[in-house]
Write a protein that holds these residues in place. Structure first.
Motif, PDB file in Angstrom:
ATOM      1  N   GLY A  35       0.800  -1.223   0.000  1.00 53.55           N
ATOM      2  CA  GLY A  35       0.000   0.000   0.000  1.00 53.55           C
ATOM      3  C   GLY A  35       0.825   1.261   0.000  1.00 53.55           C
ATOM      4  N   ILE A  36       1.983   1.205   0.632  1.00 50.90           N
ATOM      5  CA  ILE A  36       2.837   2.396   0.694  1.00 50.90           C
ATOM      6  C   ILE A  36       3.342   2.798  -0.692  1.00 50.90           C
ATOM      7  CG2 ILE A  36       5.034   1.216   1.119  1.00 50.90           C
ATOM      8  CD1 ILE A  36       5.341   3.576   3.317  1.00 50.90           C
ATOM      9  N   LEU A  37       3.264   1.888  -1.660  1.00 48.09           N
ATOM     10  CA  LEU A  37       3.717   2.179  -3.018  1.00 48.09           C
ATOM     11  C   LEU A  37       2.635   2.831  -3.876  1.00 48.09           C
ATOM     12  CD1 LEU A  37       5.651  -1.134  -3.703  1.00 48.09           C
ATOM     13  CD2 LEU A  37       6.571   1.069  -2.928  1.00 48.09           C
ATOM     14  N   ARG A  38       1.439   2.903  -3.376  1.00 44.16           N
ATOM     15  CA  ARG A  38       0.341   3.476  -4.160  1.00 44.16           C
ATOM     16  C   ARG A  38       0.459   4.994  -4.197  1.00 44.16           C
ATOM     17  NH1 ARG A  38      -3.594  -0.432  -5.433  1.00 44.16           N
ATOM     18  NH2 ARG A  38      -3.316  -2.289  -4.175  1.00 44.16           N
ATOM     19  N   CYS A  39       0.118   5.552  -5.359  1.00 43.03           N
ATOM     20  CA  CYS A  39       0.191   6.996  -5.542  1.00 43.03           C
ATOM     21  C   CYS A  39      -0.825   7.401  -6.600  1.00 43.03           C
ATOM     22  CB  CYS A  39       1.597   7.382  -5.995  1.00 43.03           C
ATOM     23  SG  CYS A  39       1.826   9.146  -6.275  1.00 43.03           S
ATOM     24  N   GLY A  72      -1.899  10.486   7.750  1.00 42.59           N
ATOM     25  CA  GLY A  72      -0.862   9.758   7.024  1.00 42.59           C
ATOM     26  C   GLY A  72      -0.937   9.781   5.520  1.00 42.59           C
ATOM     27  N   VAL A  73      -1.667  10.730   4.945  1.00 40.48           N
ATOM     28  CA  VAL A  73      -1.706  10.874   3.495  1.00 40.48           C
ATOM     29  C   VAL A  73      -0.940  12.154   3.149  1.00 40.48           C
ATOM     30  CG1 VAL A  73      -3.149  11.151   1.443  1.00 40.48           C
ATOM     31  CG2 VAL A  73      -3.905   9.666   3.317  1.00 40.48           C
ATOM     32  N   MET A  74       0.049  12.028   2.291  1.00 44.96           N
ATOM     33  CA  MET A  74       0.934  13.137   1.945  1.00 44.96           C
ATOM     34  C   MET A  74       0.579  13.705   0.583  1.00 44.96           C
ATOM     35  SD  MET A  74       3.623  14.715   3.133  1.00 44.96           S
ATOM     36  CE  MET A  74       5.106  15.575   2.668  1.00 44.96           C
ATOM     37  N   PHE A  75       0.542  15.024   0.513  1.00 41.60           N
ATOM     38  CA  PHE A  75       0.326  15.736  -0.751  1.00 41.60           C
ATOM     39  C   PHE A  75       1.582  16.526  -1.072  1.00 41.60           C
ATOM     40  CE2 PHE A  75      -4.000  14.850   0.248  1.00 41.60           C
ATOM     41  CZ  PHE A  75      -4.667  14.835  -0.961  1.00 41.60           C
ATOM     42  N   GLY A  76       1.978  16.503  -2.314  1.00 37.88           N
ATOM     43  CA  GLY A  76       3.083  17.329  -2.782  1.00 37.88           C
ATOM     44  C   GLY A  76       2.567  18.276  -3.839  1.00 37.88           C
ATOM     45  N   LYS A  77       3.443  19.138  -4.336  1.00 37.46           N
ATOM     46  CA  LYS A  77       3.072  19.987  -5.474  1.00 37.46           C
ATOM     47  C   LYS A  77       4.314  20.249  -6.311  1.00 37.46           C
ATOM     48  CE  LYS A  77       3.111  24.540  -3.208  1.00 37.46           C
ATOM     49  NZ  LYS A  77       3.730  24.144  -1.966  1.00 37.46           N
ATOM     50  N   PRO A 101       0.909  15.251  -6.328  1.00 30.90           N
ATOM     51  CA  PRO A 101       0.975  13.821  -6.050  1.00 30.90           C
ATOM     52  C   PRO A 101       0.336  13.534  -4.686  1.00 30.90           C
ATOM     53  CG  PRO A 101       3.118  14.829  -5.693  1.00 30.90           C
ATOM     54  CD  PRO A 101       2.199  15.910  -6.196  1.00 30.90           C
ATOM     55  N   VAL A 102      -0.330  12.395  -4.596  1.00 27.61           N
ATOM     56  CA  VAL A 102      -1.007  11.973  -3.363  1.00 27.61           C
ATOM     57  C   VAL A 102      -0.504  10.565  -3.050  1.00 27.61           C
ATOM     58  CG1 VAL A 102      -3.239  11.674  -2.220  1.00 27.61           C
ATOM     59  CG2 VAL A 102      -3.055  13.182  -4.233  1.00 27.61           C
ATOM     60  N   ARG A 103       0.027  10.383  -1.832  1.00 21.37           N
ATOM     61  CA  ARG A 103       0.623   9.092  -1.494  1.00 21.37           C
ATOM     62  C   ARG A 103       0.622   8.887   0.011  1.00 21.37           C
ATOM     63  NH1 ARG A 103       5.389  10.224   0.792  1.00 21.37           N
ATOM     64  NH2 ARG A 103       6.533  12.088   0.180  1.00 21.37           N
ATOM     65  N   ALA A 104       1.022   7.695   0.408  1.00 26.15           N
ATOM     66  CA  ALA A 104       1.191   7.398   1.829  1.00 26.15           C
ATOM     67  C   ALA A 104       2.359   8.209   2.363  1.00 26.15           C
ATOM     68  CB  ALA A 104       1.472   5.906   2.028  1.00 26.15           C
ATOM     69  N   ALA A 105       2.212   8.719   3.555  1.00 23.56           N
ATOM     70  CA  ALA A 105       3.304   9.446   4.196  1.00 23.56           C
ATOM     71  C   ALA A 105       4.380   8.473   4.654  1.00 23.56           C
ATOM     72  CB  ALA A 105       2.773  10.233   5.398  1.00 23.56           C
ATOM     73  N   VAL A 106       5.617   8.889   4.553  1.00 25.96           N
ATOM     74  CA  VAL A 106       6.743   8.158   5.115  1.00 25.96           C
ATOM     75  C   VAL A 106       7.061   8.882   6.418  1.00 25.96           C
ATOM     76  CG1 VAL A 106       9.124   7.386   4.783  1.00 25.96           C
ATOM     77  CG2 VAL A 106       7.556   7.525   2.820  1.00 25.96           C
ATOM     78  N   HIS A 107       6.587   8.319   7.525  1.00 28.46           N
ATOM     79  CA  HIS A 107       6.591   9.010   8.815  1.00 28.46           C
ATOM     80  C   HIS A 107       7.965   9.507   9.264  1.00 28.46           C
ATOM     81  CE1 HIS A 107       2.408   8.029   9.371  1.00 28.46           C
ATOM     82  NE2 HIS A 107       2.679   6.774   9.067  1.00 28.46           N
TER      83      HIS A 107
END
Length: 174
Positions: A35-39, A72-77, A101-107
């Motif tokens: 799941g952590i690889l999903r984006c 725990g959901v990370m957004f970038g731009k 981009p929308v992905r799992a956060a890497v804590h």
């Protein structure tokens, strides 16, 4: 996503709702195997007269990362053609299009992208998706959501040249 009714504000609203859709689609998948690889990527195409892609992305990004970072959901731009470098000084290829981009956060690593917002960085570092409705205590219409999100902007550091709170969210590396 361009030429939306309402000009720049309409496009910002569409970007925001596309981000919500992507985050909500990802949430149940993030704890599954791999799941952590999903984006997901929300790509901005087209132009809005008088608005740069940077201006169109900044508010939706700000609101989305504040709503979803604590779970725990990370957004970038990224902006089309923008040259960037890593903290180690390595060149990052320019993005071919502007996107969120929308992905799992890497804590352990992602909080460093949020150094301008230490409270959000701390929330992201401890994030756990408990299934909460991120809209439980906020409005659901874009214009009201944007107004609500203004209270999340950290106070400006006192400066003789700019004594007011910024009109836009603080810059971030993602």
């Amino acid at each position: 996503m361009g030429g939306a009714a309402g000009g720049a504000e309409g496009v910002q609203g569409e970007l925001f709702y596309a981000g919500v859709q992507a985050a909500e689609w990802l949430r149940p998948l993030l704890n599954r195997p791999h799941g952590i690889l999903r984006c997901e990527n929300i790509v901005l195409v087209g132009e809005v007269p008088g608005a740069r892609h940077r201006d169109l992305l900044v508010w939706p990004h700000w609101v989305l990362k504040n709503l979803y970072g604590p779970i725990g959901v990370m957004f970038g731009k990224f902006y089309a053609g923008a040259e960037e470098t890593t903290a180690a000084g390595h060149r990052i290829p320019a993005a071919p299009a502007s996107f969120l981009p929308v992905r799992a956060a890497v804590h352990r690593r992602d909080p460093r992208f949020l150094s301008a917002t230490p409270d959000l960085a701390a929330a992201l570092a401890a994030a756990d998706d408990d299934g909460r409705d991120v809209f439980e205590h906020i409005p659901t219409e874009w214009k009201e959501i944007r107004t609500w999100a203004r209270h999340l902007i950290p106070p400006a550091k006192p400066s003789p040249s700019s004594p007011d709170i910024p009109a836009s969210p603080p810059p971030s590396s993602s």
